[in-house]
Write a protein that holds these residues in place. Structure first.
Motif, PDB file in Angstrom:
ATOM      1  N   ARG A 124      29.985  -6.071  52.268  1.00  0.00           N
ATOM      2  CA  ARG A 124      30.661  -5.452  53.325  1.00  0.00           C
ATOM      3  C   ARG A 124      30.965  -6.746  54.662  1.00  0.00           C
ATOM      4  O   ARG A 124      30.352  -7.592  54.651  1.00  0.00           O
ATOM      5  CB  ARG A 124      29.656  -4.355  54.272  1.00  0.00           C
ATOM      6  CG  ARG A 124      30.495  -4.107  55.279  1.00  0.00           C
ATOM      7  CD  ARG A 124      28.967  -3.058  55.982  1.00  0.00           C
ATOM      8  NE  ARG A 124      29.876  -2.063  56.926  1.00  0.00           N
ATOM      9  CZ  ARG A 124      28.815  -2.014  58.911  1.00  0.00           C
ATOM     10  NH1 ARG A 124      28.534  -2.160  57.830  1.00  0.00           N
ATOM     11  NH2 ARG A 124      30.138  -0.879  58.598  1.00  0.00           N
ATOM     12  N   ILE A 125      32.443  -6.570  54.431  1.00  0.00           N
ATOM     13  CA  ILE A 125      33.122  -7.827  55.486  1.00  0.00           C
ATOM     14  C   ILE A 125      33.891  -7.052  56.596  1.00  0.00           C
ATOM     15  O   ILE A 125      34.528  -6.466  56.476  1.00  0.00           O
ATOM     16  CB  ILE A 125      34.125  -8.663  54.436  1.00  0.00           C
ATOM     17  CG1 ILE A 125      33.318  -9.631  53.427  1.00  0.00           C
ATOM     18  CG2 ILE A 125      34.283 -10.183  55.198  1.00  0.00           C
ATOM     19  CD1 ILE A 125      34.311  -9.652  52.455  1.00  0.00           C
ATOM     20  N   LEU A 126      33.157  -7.380  57.827  1.00  0.00           N
ATOM     21  CA  LEU A 126      33.184  -6.978  58.741  1.00  0.00           C
ATOM     22  C   LEU A 126      34.632  -8.082  59.679  1.00  0.00           C
ATOM     23  O   LEU A 126      34.321  -9.575  60.038  1.00  0.00           O
ATOM     24  CB  LEU A 126      32.265  -6.896  60.533  1.00  0.00           C
ATOM     25  CG  LEU A 126      31.359  -5.640  59.070  1.00  0.00           C
ATOM     26  CD1 LEU A 126      31.071  -5.144  60.399  1.00  0.00           C
ATOM     27  CD2 LEU A 126      32.299  -4.784  58.791  1.00  0.00           C
ATOM     28  N   ALA A 127      35.708  -8.331  59.688  1.00  0.00           N
ATOM     29  CA  ALA A 127      36.855  -9.565  60.099  1.00  0.00           C
ATOM     30  C   ALA A 127      37.036  -9.287  61.363  1.00  0.00           C
ATOM     31  O   ALA A 127      37.324  -7.985  61.727  1.00  0.00           O
ATOM     32  CB  ALA A 127      38.051  -9.463  59.284  1.00  0.00           C
ATOM     33  N   VAL A 128      37.359 -10.095  62.441  1.00  0.00           N
ATOM     34  CA  VAL A 128      37.812  -9.522  63.385  1.00  0.00           C
ATOM     35  C   VAL A 128      38.944 -10.799  64.025  1.00  0.00           C
ATOM     36  O   VAL A 128      38.852 -11.966  63.066  1.00  0.00           O
ATOM     37  CB  VAL A 128      36.063 -10.280  64.790  1.00  0.00           C
ATOM     38  CG1 VAL A 128      37.002 -10.406  66.202  1.00  0.00           C
ATOM     39  CG2 VAL A 128      35.535  -9.788  64.443  1.00  0.00           C
ATOM     40  N   GLY A 129      39.779  -9.678  63.894  1.00  0.00           N
ATOM     41  CA  GLY A 129      41.628 -10.575  64.610  1.00  0.00           C
ATOM     42  C   GLY A 129      42.818  -8.823  64.916  1.00  0.00           C
ATOM     43  O   GLY A 129      41.710  -7.973  65.042  1.00  0.00           O
ATOM     44  N   SER A 130      43.629  -9.214  65.499  1.00  0.00           N
ATOM     45  CA  SER A 130      44.994  -8.328  65.867  1.00  0.00           C
ATOM     46  C   SER A 130      45.336  -8.195  65.564  1.00  0.00           C
ATOM     47  O   SER A 130      46.832  -7.387  65.555  1.00  0.00           O
ATOM     48  CB  SER A 130      44.396  -8.305  67.519  1.00  0.00           C
ATOM     49  OG  SER A 130      44.703  -9.651  68.122  1.00  0.00           O
ATOM     50  N   ALA A 143      38.834  -7.694  52.822  1.00  0.00           N
ATOM     51  CA  ALA A 143      38.201  -7.088  53.880  1.00  0.00           C
ATOM     52  C   ALA A 143      37.681  -6.145  54.411  1.00  0.00           C
ATOM     53  O   ALA A 143      38.303  -5.672  53.628  1.00  0.00           O
ATOM     54  CB  ALA A 143      38.657  -7.541  55.057  1.00  0.00           C
ATOM     55  N   SER A 144      36.461  -5.460  54.558  1.00  0.00           N
ATOM     56  CA  SER A 144      36.118  -4.406  54.560  1.00  0.00           C
ATOM     57  C   SER A 144      36.590  -3.663  55.615  1.00  0.00           C
ATOM     58  O   SER A 144      36.830  -2.085  56.244  1.00  0.00           O
ATOM     59  CB  SER A 144      33.965  -3.506  54.609  1.00  0.00           C
ATOM     60  OG  SER A 144      33.784  -4.055  53.973  1.00  0.00           O
ATOM     61  N   GLU A 145      36.792  -3.790  56.620  1.00  0.00           N
ATOM     62  CA  GLU A 145      36.670  -3.447  58.483  1.00  0.00           C
ATOM     63  C   GLU A 145      37.617  -4.688  58.864  1.00  0.00           C
ATOM     64  O   GLU A 145      36.734  -5.542  59.169  1.00  0.00           O
ATOM     65  CB  GLU A 145      35.925  -2.453  59.127  1.00  0.00           C
ATOM     66  CG  GLU A 145      36.186  -1.227  60.271  1.00  0.00           C
ATOM     67  CD  GLU A 145      35.291  -0.913  60.941  1.00  0.00           C
ATOM     68  OE1 GLU A 145      35.794   0.022  61.619  1.00  0.00           O
ATOM     69  OE2 GLU A 145      33.987  -0.924  60.101  1.00  0.00           O
TER      70      GLU A 145
END
Length: 207
Positions: A124-130, A143-145
């Protein structure tokens, strides 16, 4: 005649970081400073002429890499710095098969950290960005989410998705560091793409 692994006319890649691989310090994992301070950055510091059409590469056999015919020059260009930096972050996080990983920042380096984490077996890979284009790429790279600061506190979002509770922090990134440090989890700050860190989290017992 001093070069054995390459032949005239072959297309090769010159990595951005070129340590002295034959130095004893390499065995101690001192890649950046083996034999001399910042020796791994010789192409940008002490090796002259690297912006010329032709320049000298010390110890080509240990430094250069052949570019497969299946890769375009544009693809190969990304591999000599961006891909290797992101993959190094994933490797340093000591990701194990089935782990959950958080990648904060999905610019070019962060996206390659996502790809590296997926390659190493993160479940599970949680990436942070917009940024929309980066969000789309993050999913393409594994990325999973993708989480966004626009949707609320980042630490809370991560904790909710990993069954962990935390009081609402005043400063998200600093608080994330503190929370993970208290839980004996690994955090790596790579200092690129505004901010990038990998958070190594146990997949099954992160309570």
């Amino acid at each position: 005649e001093l070069v054995e692994e390459f032949r005239p006319g072959e297309i090769v890649a010159v990595p951005a970081i070129t340590p002295n691989w034959r130095d004893r310090g390499i065995q101690e994992h001192n890649f950046k400073h083996a034999s001399a301070p910042f020796s791994g950055h010789q192409l940008g510091r002490s090796q002259p002429g690297v912006f010329a059409e032709k320049f000298l590469i010390p110890d080509a056999d240990t430094t250069l890499a052949k570019i497969p015919a299946s890769l375009s020059l544009e693809q190969a260009l990304m591999c000599v710095d961006v891909v290797t930096t992101g993959f190094t972050g994933a490797e340093n996080a000591n990701i194990k098969f089935g782990d959950t990983v958080v990648v904060m920042g999905i610019g070019p380096i962060g996206l390659m950290a996502v790809a590296g984490a997926a390659h190493l077996g993160a479940a599970r890979i949680l990436a942070v960005g917009s940024r929309p284009v980066c969000v789309e790429c993050a999913y393409d790279f594994g990325a999973s989410e993708v989480l966004s600061y626009k949707n609320g506190d980042l630490v809370q979002q991560v904790m909710e998705r990993t069954a962990q509770q935390v009081h609402r922090p005043a400063e998200p990134l600093l608080s994330l560091f503190n929370i993970l440090r208290n839980r004996d989890l690994l955090v790596i700050d790579m200092g690129t793409d505004s901010f990038l860190c990998l958070c190594h989290m146990a997949a099954a017992d992160s309570s």
